[in-house]
Design a protein around this motif. Structure first.
Motif, PDB file in Angstrom:
ATOM      1  N   ALA A  84       0.835  -1.203   0.000  1.00  0.00           N
ATOM      2  CA  ALA A  84       0.000   0.000   0.000  1.00  0.00           C
ATOM      3  C   ALA A  84       0.870   1.254   0.000  1.00  0.00           C
ATOM      4  N   ILE A  85       1.950   1.222   0.782  1.00  0.00           N
ATOM      5  CA  ILE A  85       2.859   2.363   0.842  1.00  0.00           C
ATOM      6  C   ILE A  85       3.508   2.597  -0.520  1.00  0.00           C
ATOM      7  N   GLU A  86       3.967   1.525  -1.152  1.00  0.00           N
ATOM      8  CA  GLU A  86       4.603   1.659  -2.470  1.00  0.00           C
ATOM      9  C   GLU A  86       3.621   2.199  -3.505  1.00  0.00           C
ATOM     10  N   ALA A  87       2.370   1.751  -3.451  1.00  0.00           N
ATOM     11  CA  ALA A  87       1.354   2.240  -4.393  1.00  0.00           C
ATOM     12  C   ALA A  87       1.127   3.736  -4.198  1.00  0.00           C
ATOM     13  N   ILE A  88       0.990   4.156  -2.963  1.00  0.00           N
ATOM     14  CA  ILE A  88       0.762   5.573  -2.669  1.00  0.00           C
ATOM     15  C   ILE A  88       1.994   6.392  -3.032  1.00  0.00           C
ATOM     16  N   LYS A  89       3.152   5.845  -2.711  1.00  0.00           N
ATOM     17  CA  LYS A  89       4.410   6.531  -3.036  1.00  0.00           C
ATOM     18  C   LYS A  89       4.508   6.773  -4.542  1.00  0.00           C
ATOM     19  N   GLY A  90       4.129   5.774  -5.338  1.00  0.00           N
ATOM     20  CA  GLY A  90       4.155   5.919  -6.790  1.00  0.00           C
ATOM     21  C   GLY A  90       3.142   6.927  -7.293  1.00  0.00           C
TER      22      GLY A  90
ATOM     23  N   ASP B 257       8.426  14.078   1.786  1.00  0.00           N
ATOM     24  CA  ASP B 257       7.097  13.656   1.361  1.00  0.00           C
ATOM     25  C   ASP B 257       6.402  12.748   2.371  1.00  0.00           C
ATOM     26  N   MET B 258       7.032  12.522   3.524  1.00  0.00           N
ATOM     27  CA  MET B 258       6.480  11.574   4.493  1.00  0.00           C
ATOM     28  C   MET B 258       5.087  11.986   4.960  1.00  0.00           C
ATOM     29  N   GLY B 259       4.881  13.257   5.232  1.00  0.00           N
ATOM     30  CA  GLY B 259       3.578  13.732   5.703  1.00  0.00           C
ATOM     31  C   GLY B 259       2.470  13.466   4.702  1.00  0.00           C
ATOM     32  N   ARG B 260       2.758  13.715   3.430  1.00  0.00           N
ATOM     33  CA  ARG B 260       1.752  13.475   2.394  1.00  0.00           C
ATOM     34  C   ARG B 260       1.425  11.996   2.274  1.00  0.00           C
ATOM     35  N   VAL B 261       2.462  11.150   2.308  1.00  0.00           N
ATOM     36  CA  VAL B 261       2.252   9.705   2.199  1.00  0.00           C
ATOM     37  C   VAL B 261       1.464   9.192   3.399  1.00  0.00           C
ATOM     38  N   MET B 262       1.832   9.636   4.604  1.00  0.00           N
ATOM     39  CA  MET B 262       1.126   9.196   5.811  1.00  0.00           C
ATOM     40  C   MET B 262      -0.340   9.646   5.780  1.00  0.00           C
ATOM     41  N   ALA B 263      -0.585  10.880   5.330  1.00  0.00           N
ATOM     42  CA  ALA B 263      -1.965  11.381   5.270  1.00  0.00           C
ATOM     43  C   ALA B 263      -2.800  10.554   4.303  1.00  0.00           C
ATOM     44  N   GLU B 264      -2.245  10.242   3.158  1.00  0.00           N
ATOM     45  CA  GLU B 264      -2.970   9.447   2.165  1.00  0.00           C
ATOM     46  C   GLU B 264      -3.188   8.023   2.676  1.00  0.00           C
ATOM     47  N   LEU B 265      -2.168   7.462   3.312  1.00  0.00           N
ATOM     48  CA  LEU B 265      -2.270   6.112   3.867  1.00  0.00           C
ATOM     49  C   LEU B 265      -3.356   6.059   4.938  1.00  0.00           C
ATOM     50  N   LYS B 266      -3.384   7.046   5.791  1.00  0.00           N
ATOM     51  CA  LYS B 266      -4.397   7.098   6.844  1.00  0.00           C
ATOM     52  C   LYS B 266      -5.786   7.271   6.228  1.00  0.00           C
ATOM     53  N   GLY B 267      -5.891   8.105   5.215  1.00  0.00           N
ATOM     54  CA  GLY B 267      -7.176   8.322   4.569  1.00  0.00           C
ATOM     55  C   GLY B 267      -7.746   7.062   3.943  1.00  0.00           C
ATOM     56  N   ARG B 268      -6.887   6.259   3.372  1.00  0.00           N
ATOM     57  CA  ARG B 268      -7.338   5.049   2.675  1.00  0.00           C
ATOM     58  C   ARG B 268      -7.472   3.829   3.579  1.00  0.00           C
TER      59      ARG B 268
END
Length: 150
Positions: free
Chosen positions: A105-111, A120-131
């Protein structure tokens, strides 16, 4: 709905005379009620299950911290009581993602976000939490995101 499962478990605990489970479920219901009251004034989560899962995850985290403190303080009986509450609470949480599923999931969001470094950690964490907030241990995910971005 998780709320209905909790109510059914409360009734079953009362009928079976399981005082420990009944007490823990009472605490769960009180915490959910408090969160319902808070949600009236702020932004409520999209679904009721999301609200309940958020409350349950917070309760588990608090109890794990208490267990750690009780063990350091030489109070194993209190640590055991907290561990029993954690077991009851976790019955109502959905199955969490495995480490491999979390990494995927992290790799998908990162891509998708084009994330390349720690900035970019904050953006990735926010998206991960949202999903995936309902099925993800965010404290574990933080370390995995940090490893993926470094």
């Amino acid at each position: 709905m998780i709320r209905d499962d909790i109510k059914a478990a409360q009734i079953a605990a009362m009928k079976s005379g399981d005082k420990d489970a009944r007490a823990a479920i009472g605490l769960i219901q009180a915490a959910i009620k408090n969160r319902d009251i808070e949600a009236r004034t702020g932004k409520a989560p999209d679904s009721d299950d999301a609200l309940v899962v958020e409350v349950l995850q917070k309760m588990v985290k608090q109890r794990r911290e208490s267990i750690d403190m009780y063990e350091k303080g030489g109070r194993p009986e209190l640590a055991a009581a907290e561990a029993n509450e954690v077991a009851v609470i976790e019955r109502f949480l959905p199955q969490t993602l495995s480490d491999d599923e979390t990494r995927a999931a992290i790799e998908a969001i990162k891509g998708e976000l084009g994330a390349s470094g720690m900035k970019d950690m904050g953006r990735v964490m926010a998206e991960l939490k949202g999903r995936h907030a309902a099925v993800l241990d965010m404290s574990k995910a933080s370390g995995l995101v940090k490893a993926a971005l470094s």
